[in-house]
Scaffold this active site. Structure first.
Site, short mmCIF file in Angstrom:
data_model
loop_
_atom_site.label_atom_id
_atom_site.label_comp_id
_atom_site.label_asym_id
_atom_site.label_seq_id
_atom_site.Cartn_x
_atom_site.Cartn_y
_atom_site.Cartn_z
N GLN A 80 13.05 68.78 65.90
CA GLN A 80 14.43 69.14 65.56
C GLN A 80 14.90 70.32 66.38
O GLN A 80 16.01 70.34 66.89
CB GLN A 80 14.56 69.49 64.06
CG GLN A 80 14.42 68.32 63.14
CD GLN A 80 15.33 67.18 63.51
OE1 GLN A 80 16.54 67.34 63.57
NE2 GLN A 80 14.75 66.02 63.80
N HIS B 153 16.59 69.97 69.81
CA HIS B 153 17.93 69.38 69.93
C HIS B 153 18.97 70.41 70.35
O HIS B 153 19.88 70.10 71.12
CB HIS B 153 18.39 68.79 68.59
CG HIS B 153 18.02 67.36 68.40
ND1 HIS B 153 18.53 66.36 69.18
CD2 HIS B 153 17.19 66.75 67.52
CE1 HIS B 153 18.02 65.19 68.80
NE2 HIS B 153 17.21 65.41 67.79
N ASP C 264 14.43 58.48 64.43
CA ASP C 264 15.48 58.67 65.43
C ASP C 264 15.68 57.43 66.29
O ASP C 264 16.75 57.25 66.87
CB ASP C 264 15.13 59.85 66.35
CG ASP C 264 15.38 61.18 65.69
OD1 ASP C 264 16.21 61.23 64.75
OD2 ASP C 264 14.75 62.17 66.09
N GLU D 154 18.88 67.21 55.84
CA GLU D 154 19.21 65.98 56.56
C GLU D 154 17.96 65.09 56.68
O GLU D 154 17.99 63.92 56.31
CB GLU D 154 19.73 66.36 57.96
CG GLU D 154 20.13 65.17 58.80
CD GLU D 154 20.41 65.56 60.26
OE1 GLU D 154 20.08 66.71 60.65
OE2 GLU D 154 20.95 64.72 60.99
N HIS D 155 16.86 65.67 57.18
CA HIS D 155 15.58 64.96 57.31
C HIS D 155 14.55 65.64 56.43
O HIS D 155 14.41 66.87 56.49
CB HIS D 155 15.06 65.02 58.75
CG HIS D 155 16.00 64.49 59.78
ND1 HIS D 155 16.78 65.31 60.56
CD2 HIS D 155 16.28 63.22 60.17
CE1 HIS D 155 17.50 64.56 61.38
NE2 HIS D 155 17.23 63.30 61.17
N HIS E 139 56.97 50.44 34.17
CA HIS E 139 55.61 49.92 34.02
C HIS E 139 55.51 49.12 32.72
O HIS E 139 55.00 48.00 32.70
CB HIS E 139 54.59 51.07 33.95
CG HIS E 139 54.28 51.70 35.27
ND1 HIS E 139 55.20 52.41 36.00
CD2 HIS E 139 53.13 51.74 36.00
CE1 HIS E 139 54.63 52.87 37.11
NE2 HIS E 139 53.38 52.47 37.14
#
Lengths: 433, 433
Positions: A259, A262, A361, A327-328, A420
């Site tokens: 990670q 990145h 991934d 996230e992961h 209505h």
């Protein structure tokens, strides 16, 4: 050096909250520039797109050159080596198989009142996928965005990808071909988003836009939201590994670094019930950082945002994980499935030490577009659902209307919405005649 | 007078595009004011909320009075009449039954490589529902937002409702009780959204906020999005009725007026294959407008945004309907189910002349929170899915990693992400030793 925390420490809660709240991203405010670009593309169409492409991508095109021809794509993908092609094909096949199982069912039934109710799913007609150019051009992202769209049944799928100085990654074009993408355009930045949302002479407008991009692309997606649908605006990537001492510290270190490499704003966290194991992983990270190609980026991420948290037991680990909502989430423990029952808030969970996050991934099958910045508390990764919408269906018989209509009439009156109530009453009165 | 169009007219396409593009809403720009309110609530919590409530709702409260006590709710709902109570109960029961069928399934399987894959749905832990006060306080909206949340399994559901001068609609409190709402607070406006998103001493923060509101509420929801999830920002209501000549013009007129009476910005459209029937409906609208309680509002909506479109046949009607992508679509034709197969883009479809749209607002069962402003092209109405999120699951065996890991390694290399590849390679190498 990353932060080392221990839940036994008196200041743990304060330091953990500080870690959760750390601002990892400084988005430049490009909204005014982006507003001008969108207005320009809306007003002048292709002419604006071509000018902006010449300016930002140093690429002089005619309108007829905006779209890659089939022959151009054929030529480019012919340069892809056999190993890369086979890897992309395997990934595409596995992603397609996983997402095909996500397709939701229509339903219809008649209830006791005689009312027939249900819903029907249908695909978005046209979708656009933004693919970044230059360094961060990831063919895997093309697969992860395009395949769910095509599995959902999107009829027309267009890609925009900037080609600075005319350069394009052949793997991106191969991924597009394998995914069934219909159109590929040499456009990037806010001008690509504007063209997809509003259309130009060459690029027909779409209904939904997905895909990652820089600050300009993100700002443009926010601005066109409403005119078209968009996916989430992703923040920097994150991983949380929960590992006990029965793991190879080097494997865990590589998972954390996968990670961190990145982006300098990425965040890698380790929670362990063994402080010495935590130290061993940190040492293994340092050792790998001596030689890693992207050591500048990965080192900065680990130093500024990394953390090793020692807990008393795995229940405590699960509780912290739910507050992080990563996230992961990698569970490298003796009973990963059992622990996963407790870790409710996470984008994707990787179970056991033979499931490195990198599998997800590329070739696992599940999507790699996942909720960041704690948004797994309330949102999900990309799926076929992002390219589908549901229409609800109702059909009353006269008997059903007689059974439930008076309640609607009463509620309409209580809300002072006379028409209505009258729309129900007029029909009910016809039944009594 | 509404617009009368005919697809035979030479200028039809231009006039239809103008109708589609008509700007119906002028949202005042309150973003700066809202930003200040949110910052104030984040900084000062309850104290800010109480000050703003005193200012905007003319209501002096202590922090202990922010939340309705059970006894206060009991007292208020004891004043609701039997007919209204029964109507709300019927509505709640039908909405619950419909939404219970929406619950998605978890899935898990092992594929040929030996990889176990799947996903798991889980509920958002805490949700907040904004309920407008004053004139537009709709108990039906409480049911439509709160019941899906509780069916999804939201543990903690909080409502905020402004109580100007201390006034509250007992039906709103009864709807909250029937829906299983856990907490009700006397707060409105941007300060309510800020309190739900960031929390105060009295109001714990939530993960997701839904519900309609004015321009201040909408701007606040946009600002807190990301920190929490939000539902769509709804625009003015719309209906499209497709009706042949075998209908009672007065019924169709009332259906059109039941949208028009919501709001001067609402839009009511009729498509018919019989020009004389269209004229008859327009005449019936005018007649009803002579006596309708909300004739000022409904008349303005019909005059400014209403339209009667005559088509050659129902195929043409379906094609136009898909371009409009209406929030509500009523099919009053001989074969409504058949026509509904062609009308793909719509929030909710009402089939046949005994299914007035008002049924769907209250007691049909499907949700009445639906995509407006043509967004049915890419989005769906509110459902249990808005209160659920999906976590993907992957577990590799050593054999599965050996089968698919090399492809991941190849793709990681092609994307210059070395640590990704190494995290797979380290494990593969251990298998070969």
């Amino acid at each position: 050096m990353p932060v080392f925390l221990n839940t036994r420490d008196a200041d743990f809660e304060n330091r953990f909250v500080a870690l959760l709240g750390a601002k990892r991203e400084d988005s430049p405010d490009v909204d005014a520039v982006v507003a001008d670009i969108i207005a320009d593309v809306r007003a002048r169409g292709d002419a604006a797109v071509l000018e902006l492409t010449a300016k930002f991508d140093r690429l002089a095109l005619e309108a007829s050159g905006l779209r890659f021809s089939d022959a151009e794509i054929d030529t480019a993908i012919a340069t892809v080596g056999a190993e890369d092609r086979a890897a992309l094909e395997l990934a595409a096949e596995r992603i397609r198989a996983y997402h095909a199982r996500q397709m939701p069912q229509d339903d219809q039934w008649t209830d006791a009142s005689g009312a027939t109710l249900g819903w029907r799913w249908s695909a978005v007609s046209a979708a656009g996928l933004y693919v970044p150019g230059g360094l961060a051009t990831y063919p895997s992202s093309v697969l992860m965005n395009a395949i769910p769209a095509k599995v959902a049944g999107v009829d027309r799928l267009a890609i925009t990808v900037p080609t600075p100085d005319g350069e394009v990654n052949p793997l991106v074009l191969l991924a597009a071909r394998l995914s069934g993408v219909d159109e590929v355009y040499r456009v990037g930045g806010a001008q690509a988003i504007a063209a997809l949302a509003y259309g130009t002479e060459t690029i027909a407008p779409v209904d939904k836009i997905t895909g990652p991009g820089n600050a300009f692309v993100a700002a443009a997606k926010r601005r066109v939201f409403g005119k078209v649908g968009i996916d989430m605006i992703a923040g920097p990537s994150e991983i949380l590994v929960i590992a006990d001492k029965d793991n190879n510290p080097d494997w865990i270190a590589l998972d954390l670094l996968s990670q961190a490499e990145h982006d300098e704003s990425a965040q890698s966290l380790l929670i362990t019930d063994d402080a010495a194991f935590g130290q061993a992983v940190a040492a293994a990270v340092d050792k790998r950082l001596e030689t890693l190609e992207r050591r500048e980026i990965a080192g900065a991420s680990w130093r500024d945002f990394g953390a090793v948290i020692t807990v008393q037991d795995l229940d405590e680990a699960a509780a912290l994980s739910n507050r992080i909502a990563p996230e992961h989430l990698e569970l490298c423990v003796a009973d990963p499935v059992g622990l996963s029952q407790q870790t409710i808030h996470a984008g994707a969970i990787f179970l056991g030490q033979f499931t490195p996050e990198a599998i997800g991934d590329y070739v696992g099958g599940p999507n790699h577009v996942l909720p960041t910045a704690r948004s797994a508390r309330f949102s999900s990764g990309l799926s076929v659902m992002d390219f589908l919408k549901r229409t609800t269906l109702s059909q009353m018989t006269p008997e059903a209307l007689a059974a439930i209509g008076p309640a609607a009439e009463a509620l309409a009156k209580s809300e002072s919405l006379e028409a209505h109530g009258l729309s129900v009453r007029a029909r009910l009165d016809s039944l009594n005649r």
